[in-house]
Design a protein around this motif. Structure first.
Motif, PDB file in Angstrom:
ATOM      1  N   GLU A 130       3.497   2.693  -1.821  1.00  0.00           N
ATOM      2  CA  GLU A 130       4.075   1.812  -2.835  1.00  0.00           C
ATOM      3  C   GLU A 130       4.423   0.414  -2.311  1.00  0.00           C
ATOM      4  OE1 GLU A 130       4.062   2.889  -5.965  1.00  0.00           O
ATOM      5  OE2 GLU A 130       3.282   4.807  -5.221  1.00  0.00           O
ATOM      6  N   ASP A 131       4.083   0.124  -1.087  1.00  0.00           N
ATOM      7  CA  ASP A 131       4.425  -1.172  -0.490  1.00  0.00           C
ATOM      8  C   ASP A 131       3.144  -1.837  -0.011  1.00  0.00           C
ATOM      9  OD1 ASP A 131       4.990  -3.060   1.697  1.00  0.00           O
ATOM     10  OD2 ASP A 131       7.063  -2.347   1.575  1.00  0.00           O
ATOM     11  N   ILE A 132       2.883  -3.038  -0.510  1.00  0.00           N
ATOM     12  CA  ILE A 132       1.638  -3.740  -0.182  1.00  0.00           C
ATOM     13  C   ILE A 132       1.527  -3.998   1.316  1.00  0.00           C
ATOM     14  CG2 ILE A 132       2.548  -6.073  -0.604  1.00  0.00           C
ATOM     15  CD1 ILE A 132      -1.026  -4.806  -1.391  1.00  0.00           C
ATOM     16  N   ASN A 133       2.642  -4.276   1.972  1.00  0.00           N
ATOM     17  CA  ASN A 133       2.575  -4.548   3.407  1.00  0.00           C
ATOM     18  C   ASN A 133       2.246  -3.292   4.204  1.00  0.00           C
ATOM     19  OD1 ASN A 133       3.053  -7.367   3.314  1.00  0.00           O
ATOM     20  ND2 ASN A 133       5.210  -6.935   2.884  1.00  0.00           N
ATOM     21  N   VAL A 134       2.754  -2.159   3.779  1.00  0.00           N
ATOM     22  CA  VAL A 134       2.412  -0.903   4.443  1.00  0.00           C
ATOM     23  C   VAL A 134       0.934  -0.586   4.192  1.00  0.00           C
ATOM     24  CG1 VAL A 134       2.847   1.595   4.489  1.00  0.00           C
ATOM     25  CG2 VAL A 134       4.769  -0.013   4.401  1.00  0.00           C
ATOM     26  N   PHE A 135       0.466  -0.832   2.972  1.00  0.00           N
ATOM     27  CA  PHE A 135      -0.958  -0.634   2.688  1.00  0.00           C
ATOM     28  C   PHE A 135      -1.807  -1.520   3.595  1.00  0.00           C
ATOM     29  CE2 PHE A 135      -4.801  -2.260   0.685  1.00  0.00           C
ATOM     30  CZ  PHE A 135      -5.513  -1.079   0.530  1.00  0.00           C
ATOM     31  N   LEU A 136      -1.435  -2.784   3.700  1.00  0.00           N
ATOM     32  CA  LEU A 136      -2.203  -3.711   4.527  1.00  0.00           C
ATOM     33  C   LEU A 136      -2.163  -3.320   5.999  1.00  0.00           C
ATOM     34  CD1 LEU A 136      -1.302  -7.070   2.766  1.00  0.00           C
ATOM     35  CD2 LEU A 136      -3.541  -5.930   2.788  1.00  0.00           C
ATOM     36  N   ARG A 143      -4.376 -11.296   3.559  1.00  0.00           N
ATOM     37  CA  ARG A 143      -3.597 -10.882   2.384  1.00  0.00           C
ATOM     38  C   ARG A 143      -2.133 -10.667   2.727  1.00  0.00           C
ATOM     39  NH1 ARG A 143      -7.035  -8.636  -1.768  1.00  0.00           N
ATOM     40  NH2 ARG A 143      -8.732 -10.127  -1.884  1.00  0.00           N
ATOM     41  N   GLY A 144      -1.850 -10.443   3.994  1.00  0.00           N
ATOM     42  CA  GLY A 144      -0.466 -10.298   4.418  1.00  0.00           C
ATOM     43  C   GLY A 144       0.297 -11.607   4.339  1.00  0.00           C
ATOM     44  N   GLY A 145      -0.429 -12.699   4.180  1.00  0.00           N
ATOM     45  CA  GLY A 145       0.206 -14.003   4.047  1.00  0.00           C
ATOM     46  C   GLY A 145       0.838 -14.459   5.333  1.00  0.00           C
ATOM     47  N   PHE A 146       1.918 -15.169   5.177  1.00  0.00           N
ATOM     48  CA  PHE A 146       2.565 -15.774   6.332  1.00  0.00           C
ATOM     49  C   PHE A 146       3.623 -14.877   6.967  1.00  0.00           C
ATOM     50  CE2 PHE A 146       1.033 -19.375   3.832  1.00  0.00           C
ATOM     51  CZ  PHE A 146       0.233 -19.973   4.783  1.00  0.00           C
ATOM     52  N   HIS A 147       3.871 -13.743   6.378  1.00  0.00           N
ATOM     53  CA  HIS A 147       4.847 -12.833   6.981  1.00  0.00           C
ATOM     54  C   HIS A 147       4.105 -11.725   7.719  1.00  0.00           C
ATOM     55  CE1 HIS A 147       4.053 -11.623   2.830  1.00  0.00           C
ATOM     56  NE2 HIS A 147       4.225 -10.382   3.221  1.00  0.00           N
ATOM     57  N   PRO A 148       4.656 -11.305   8.827  1.00  0.00           N
ATOM     58  CA  PRO A 148       3.959 -10.277   9.619  1.00  0.00           C
ATOM     59  C   PRO A 148       3.949  -8.927   8.899  1.00  0.00           C
ATOM     60  CG  PRO A 148       6.109 -10.764  10.558  1.00  0.00           C
ATOM     61  CD  PRO A 148       5.907 -11.738   9.430  1.00  0.00           C
ATOM     62  N   LEU A 149       2.873  -8.215   9.088  1.00  0.00           N
ATOM     63  CA  LEU A 149       2.775  -6.863   8.548  1.00  0.00           C
ATOM     64  C   LEU A 149       3.615  -5.940   9.414  1.00  0.00           C
ATOM     65  CD1 LEU A 149      -1.056  -6.777   7.827  1.00  0.00           C
ATOM     66  CD2 LEU A 149       0.803  -7.067   6.181  1.00  0.00           C
ATOM     67  N   PRO A 150       4.112  -4.874   8.838  1.00  0.00           N
ATOM     68  CA  PRO A 150       4.922  -3.969   9.653  1.00  0.00           C
ATOM     69  C   PRO A 150       4.111  -3.382  10.797  1.00  0.00           C
ATOM     70  CG  PRO A 150       4.470  -3.026   7.475  1.00  0.00           C
ATOM     71  CD  PRO A 150       3.928  -4.414   7.478  1.00  0.00           C
ATOM     72  N   ALA A 151       4.746  -3.288  11.938  1.00  0.00           N
ATOM     73  CA  ALA A 151       4.115  -2.648  13.096  1.00  0.00           C
ATOM     74  C   ALA A 151       4.468  -1.167  13.019  1.00  0.00           C
ATOM     75  CB  ALA A 151       4.635  -3.266  14.383  1.00  0.00           C
ATOM     76  N   VAL A 200      -0.876  -2.957  -4.937  1.00  0.00           N
ATOM     77  CA  VAL A 200      -1.499  -1.993  -4.025  1.00  0.00           C
ATOM     78  C   VAL A 200      -2.729  -1.392  -4.696  1.00  0.00           C
ATOM     79  CG1 VAL A 200      -1.209   0.221  -2.832  1.00  0.00           C
ATOM     80  CG2 VAL A 200       0.633  -1.480  -2.772  1.00  0.00           C
ATOM     81  N   ARG A 201      -2.596  -1.014  -5.977  1.00  0.00           N
ATOM     82  CA  ARG A 201      -3.715  -0.404  -6.695  1.00  0.00           C
ATOM     83  C   ARG A 201      -4.931  -1.340  -6.724  1.00  0.00           C
ATOM     84  NH1 ARG A 201      -1.607   0.159 -11.410  1.00  0.00           N
ATOM     85  NH2 ARG A 201      -0.613   2.122 -10.829  1.00  0.00           N
ATOM     86  N   ALA A 202      -4.705  -2.592  -7.071  1.00  0.00           N
ATOM     87  CA  ALA A 202      -5.814  -3.542  -7.157  1.00  0.00           C
ATOM     88  C   ALA A 202      -6.495  -3.726  -5.807  1.00  0.00           C
ATOM     89  CB  ALA A 202      -5.311  -4.883  -7.700  1.00  0.00           C
ATOM     90  N   MET A 203      -5.706  -3.881  -4.768  1.00  0.00           N
ATOM     91  CA  MET A 203      -6.296  -4.092  -3.454  1.00  0.00           C
ATOM     92  C   MET A 203      -6.985  -2.831  -2.950  1.00  0.00           C
ATOM     93  SD  MET A 203      -4.736  -6.085  -0.214  1.00  0.00           S
ATOM     94  CE  MET A 203      -4.099  -7.290  -1.354  1.00  0.00           C
ATOM     95  N   ALA A 204      -6.384  -1.673  -3.185  1.00  0.00           N
ATOM     96  CA  ALA A 204      -7.007  -0.414  -2.750  1.00  0.00           C
ATOM     97  C   ALA A 204      -8.333  -0.213  -3.478  1.00  0.00           C
ATOM     98  CB  ALA A 204      -6.063   0.760  -2.998  1.00  0.00           C
ATOM     99  N   ARG A 205      -8.383  -0.544  -4.754  1.00  0.00           N
ATOM    100  CA  ARG A 205      -9.652  -0.438  -5.494  1.00  0.00           C
ATOM    101  C   ARG A 205     -10.704  -1.373  -4.901  1.00  0.00           C
ATOM    102  NH1 ARG A 205      -7.277  -0.368 -11.623  1.00  0.00           N
ATOM    103  NH2 ARG A 205      -6.887   1.876 -11.722  1.00  0.00           N
ATOM    104  N   GLU A 206     -10.298  -2.581  -4.588  1.00  0.00           N
ATOM    105  CA  GLU A 206     -11.225  -3.553  -3.991  1.00  0.00           C
ATOM    106  C   GLU A 206     -11.787  -3.028  -2.665  1.00  0.00           C
ATOM    107  OE1 GLU A 206     -10.974  -7.995  -1.997  1.00  0.00           O
ATOM    108  OE2 GLU A 206      -9.525  -7.462  -3.566  1.00  0.00           O
TER     109      GLU A 206
END
Length: 170
Positions: free
Chosen positions: A2-8, A58-66, A124-130
């Protein structure tokens, strides 16, 4: 998920793994003397690195979770693109290498499609579909290559084979 950053973060790891595996398969095909399949695998590694760059972008300017190794939500506990590497060495042939790659791409597609189907987050749904659509293209391409190589390397029927037709063969 449910979190775009976790997905990324998952997508980054999956695509990094895929690129590395394709490079290993390409190296094996170079050793095998199969320049055509080597080139194909190197191109697939490029595609994986493009997906990797897209996920990072897609993560933009903020770091993705490690995420720690145990922090990923992988099916079967391993990255979908980390397929069965037992037997991947300088002796692997093109058919087996293509089959391993196909298995990884199918699992990558299923991973992204599963997230798209299960998430309640529209981003998340849109990006996962892509990403699932891109993996589906890779599956289709690998299936074409397998179709091209399987007939070339199929063993000739021996005269004792149950599929041999003496009346037609002789």
């Amino acid at each position: 998920m449910e979190d775009i950053n976790v997905f990324l973060a998952h997508a980054v790891e999956l695509e990094r793994e895929a690129a590395r595996r394709y490079e290993e398969l390409a190296d094996s095909m170079r050793t095998d003397g199969n320049a055509e399949v080597e080139t194909f695998f190197r191109q697939m590694a490029v595609f994986s690195r493009r997906h990797l760059a897209l996920a990072i972008e897609r993560g933009g300017f903020h770091p993705l979770p490690a995420l720690a190794a145990g922090g990923y939500s992988w099916p079967d506990g391993i990255s979908p693109e980390q397929f069965d590497w037992i037997g991947v060495d300088c002796l692997i042939d093109a058919n087996n290498a293509l089959a391993l790659a196909l298995d990884g791409e199918r699992r990558g597609h299923a991973f992204y499609a599963g997230i798209a189907a299960a998430t309640g987050d529209p981003e998340v749904r849109a990006m996962a579909r892509e990403f699932a659509e891109e993996e589906a293209e890779h599956v289709a391409e690998l299936e074409k290559w397998i179709g091209r190589y399987a007939p070339q390397s199929a063993p000739a029927l021996s005269p004792l084979s149950p599929n041999a037709h003496p009346a037609r063969d002789g």
